[in-house]
Design a protein around this motif. Sequence first.
Motif, short mmCIF file in Angstrom:
data_model
loop_
_atom_site.label_atom_id
_atom_site.label_comp_id
_atom_site.label_asym_id
_atom_site.label_seq_id
_atom_site.Cartn_x
_atom_site.Cartn_y
_atom_site.Cartn_z
N UNK A 1 39.42 -2.44 26.48
CA UNK A 1 39.14 -3.69 25.76
C UNK A 1 38.76 -3.42 24.30
N UNK A 2 39.57 -2.60 23.64
CA UNK A 2 39.40 -2.26 22.24
C UNK A 2 40.55 -2.83 21.42
N UNK A 3 40.46 -2.73 20.11
CA UNK A 3 41.52 -3.22 19.23
C UNK A 3 42.46 -2.09 18.84
N UNK A 4 43.72 -2.41 18.72
CA UNK A 4 44.71 -1.43 18.27
C UNK A 4 45.82 -2.13 17.50
N UNK A 5 46.33 -1.41 16.51
CA UNK A 5 47.45 -1.89 15.70
C UNK A 5 48.35 -0.70 15.41
N UNK A 6 49.60 -0.79 15.82
CA UNK A 6 50.56 0.29 15.60
C UNK A 6 51.56 -0.11 14.52
N UNK A 7 51.75 0.80 13.58
CA UNK A 7 52.69 0.60 12.49
C UNK A 7 53.68 1.75 12.51
N UNK A 8 54.97 1.43 12.45
CA UNK A 8 55.99 2.49 12.45
C UNK A 8 56.79 2.45 11.15
N UNK A 9 57.10 3.64 10.67
CA UNK A 9 57.96 3.81 9.50
C UNK A 9 59.29 4.36 9.98
N UNK A 10 60.38 3.67 9.67
CA UNK A 10 61.70 4.09 10.13
C UNK A 10 62.09 5.41 9.47
N UNK A 11 62.50 6.37 10.30
CA UNK A 11 62.85 7.70 9.79
C UNK A 11 64.31 8.03 10.09
N UNK B 1 55.18 -3.61 11.94
CA UNK B 1 54.09 -3.66 12.90
C UNK B 1 54.68 -3.83 14.29
N UNK B 2 54.23 -3.01 15.22
CA UNK B 2 54.74 -3.08 16.59
C UNK B 2 54.00 -4.18 17.33
N UNK B 3 54.74 -5.22 17.66
CA UNK B 3 54.19 -6.40 18.32
C UNK B 3 54.32 -6.32 19.84
N UNK B 4 55.31 -5.56 20.29
CA UNK B 4 55.56 -5.34 21.71
C UNK B 4 56.03 -3.90 21.89
N UNK B 5 55.62 -3.27 23.00
CA UNK B 5 56.02 -1.88 23.24
C UNK B 5 56.35 -1.66 24.71
N UNK B 6 57.55 -1.22 24.98
CA UNK B 6 57.96 -0.79 26.32
C UNK B 6 57.59 0.68 26.49
N UNK B 7 57.34 1.08 27.72
CA UNK B 7 56.91 2.45 27.95
C UNK B 7 57.76 3.19 28.97
N UNK C 1 47.98 -10.25 8.80
CA UNK C 1 48.11 -11.12 7.62
C UNK C 1 47.98 -10.33 6.33
N UNK C 2 47.00 -9.43 6.26
CA UNK C 2 46.76 -8.66 5.05
C UNK C 2 47.91 -7.70 4.76
N UNK C 3 48.46 -7.09 5.78
CA UNK C 3 49.52 -6.09 5.58
C UNK C 3 50.87 -6.76 5.32
N UNK C 4 51.12 -7.86 6.03
CA UNK C 4 52.33 -8.65 5.80
C UNK C 4 53.61 -7.84 6.01
N UNK C 5 53.65 -7.07 7.09
CA UNK C 5 54.86 -6.35 7.46
C UNK C 5 55.62 -7.12 8.55
N UNK C 6 56.90 -6.90 8.62
CA UNK C 6 57.70 -7.51 9.68
C UNK C 6 57.30 -6.92 11.03
N UNK C 7 57.35 -7.74 12.08
CA UNK C 7 57.01 -7.27 13.42
C UNK C 7 58.25 -6.73 14.12
#
Length: 251
Positions: A206-216, A124-130, A157-163
């Motif tokens: 002011x919306x919700x977002x959650x980014x998940x990345x899969x290492x390729x 889970x992406x907890x911080x993102x530089x642009x 919490x439900x997904x329980x992935x590393x940030x």
Amino acid sequence: MNLSALKENKTFYNEKSILDILDIVAWKKSNKSYNFETLPKTVILSLSRFLLSKKQRIFSKKLKGLFGQNYILNKNYVYCSEFGNGAPAIIGLMEELRVFGVENFIFIGLAGLLKDEIEEKVCIVNNAFSTSGSTYLYSDKDFFQPKKEKWFEFFVKELNYKESICWSTDAPFRETKMLFTYFKEKNVTHVDMECASIYAFAEFYKLNALCIVVSADSISNFTWNPPKYKGEINLVLKKTIEKIIAIKYEV
């Protein structure tokens, strides 16, 4: 006044756009482009329709009027895919989706590793530089975090992935040694094309977002190392999407 001065002028970000997504949607409605009136509040954004099961593709309502391959999966989720690569494509779609009532955006995409010692395939992406152009017109910042409120914390919490910490760029062929070194010193673990812009968009509206990345792939040691097992990556993507669909968020 140059562009840098515009960005420093905070009132710029309150200025209404000449091209308004509401006008685009109204025009498309007048041409009967859409086969739906509203959408579920949460969208899953990913790469391909084939990350869904065949049963889901057959029995879910396929949407017309939105670019890409898009389905209403159930009352909780709409799934969007094949809308194009990079931040401009996904942000354009997100603008349209929010008009139809979408408030929560979950993105699952691929990313390159800056550190090969990262063992987790999904983060889970907890911080993102642009270094992406799309973020420039939604925010004066170059560093973004998701809105860490009830919705976000529930899914984390439900997904329980590393940030992880991500660097987002819309110019992957300008990932230079200088940039690599700079972001690695910031403890960045992944590089992608979308996450920072998604968080900038969500913050702007002011919306919700959650980014998940899969290492390729990987660019560690200043060398591009291609994906080793494409089939394994697709399987990880599928399982991640299945895990999200199984989650029921109660307001």
